[in-house]
Design a protein around this motif. Structure first.
Motif, PDB file in Angstrom:
ATOM      1  N   UNK A 134       0.667  -1.053   0.012  1.00  0.00           N
ATOM      2  CA  UNK A 134      -0.113   0.055   0.061  1.00  0.00           C
ATOM      3  C   UNK A 134       0.861   1.291   0.119  1.00  0.00           C
ATOM      4  N   UNK A 135       0.815   2.192  -0.829  1.00  0.00           N
ATOM      5  CA  UNK A 135       1.284   3.431  -0.987  1.00  0.00           C
ATOM      6  C   UNK A 135       1.070   4.319   0.048  1.00  0.00           C
ATOM      7  N   UNK A 136       1.825   5.153   0.564  1.00  0.00           N
ATOM      8  CA  UNK A 136       1.420   6.150   1.350  1.00  0.00           C
ATOM      9  C   UNK A 136       0.222   7.326   0.898  1.00  0.00           C
ATOM     10  N   UNK A 137      -0.215   7.671   1.835  1.00  0.00           N
ATOM     11  CA  UNK A 137      -1.515   8.792   1.559  1.00  0.00           C
ATOM     12  C   UNK A 137      -1.054  10.092   0.888  1.00  0.00           C
ATOM     13  N   UNK A 138       0.006  10.327   1.582  1.00  0.00           N
ATOM     14  CA  UNK A 138       0.879  11.836   1.078  1.00  0.00           C
ATOM     15  C   UNK A 138       2.239  11.483   0.871  1.00  0.00           C
ATOM     16  N   UNK A 139       3.097  12.518   0.065  1.00  0.00           N
ATOM     17  CA  UNK A 139       4.297  12.624  -0.012  1.00  0.00           C
ATOM     18  C   UNK A 139       5.001  13.135   1.127  1.00  0.00           C
ATOM     19  N   UNK A 140       6.195  12.346   1.347  1.00  0.00           N
ATOM     20  CA  UNK A 140       7.022  13.123   2.385  1.00  0.00           C
ATOM     21  C   UNK A 140       8.490  13.548   2.101  1.00  0.00           C
ATOM     22  N   UNK A 141       9.066  14.236   2.885  1.00  0.00           N
ATOM     23  CA  UNK A 141      10.431  14.430   2.654  1.00  0.00           C
ATOM     24  C   UNK A 141      11.255  14.534   3.827  1.00  0.00           C
TER      25      UNK A 141
END
Length: 137
Positions: free
Chosen positions: A1-8
């Protein structure tokens, strides 16, 4: 499952200071981390990790290494801490709500300053501004 939002990812040595000040403010007291979920329990078992020691976050003796933020809001979602336990060095990744995300045994020299760490640019400025404002509260 891919994350719900992008992170840095941001590193403590390259800031922004407001982000690390905020994380230290929120996680300023010792707390028992919640080690639930298949991923974290598998990693603890696979890595023969000392569960009791790695779930007692003590910001006075643990070293904050890096913080991941949402790229859309600039707010932190995970922090990585270095701790020595069971005669080994560990990175303990802590998510929101004092959730233990994962544990990684690391070499003592490892500092987490990889190529993916943000050190400048528009996202850096956003994260600094958002966290400065949140600290003004």
């Amino acid at each position: 499952m891919s994350p719900r939002f992008e992170t840095a990812r941001f590193h403590v040595e390259s800031g922004p200071d407001s982000l690390f000040t905020r994380v230290r403010h929120i996680l300023s007291a010792p707390v028992r981390l919640k080690a639930h979920g298949t991923h974290v329990t598998e990693r603890l078992r696979q890595r023969d990790a000392p569960l009791d020691e790695l779930t007692r976050l003590d910001p006075e003796s643990w070293e904050l290494v890096s913080v991941e933020v949402r790229t859309d809001t600039g707010k932190w979602v995970k922090s990585a801490w270095r701790v020595r336990a069971d005669e080994r060095d560990w990175w303990v990744v802590v998510g929101l709500g004092n959730a233990l995300v994962t544990v990684i045994e690391v070499d003592p020299w490892r500092r987490g300053r990889g190529a993916g760490v943000i050190t400048a640019g528009p996202l850096y400025a956003l994260v600094d501004a958002v966290n400065t404002e949140l600290m003004r509260g």
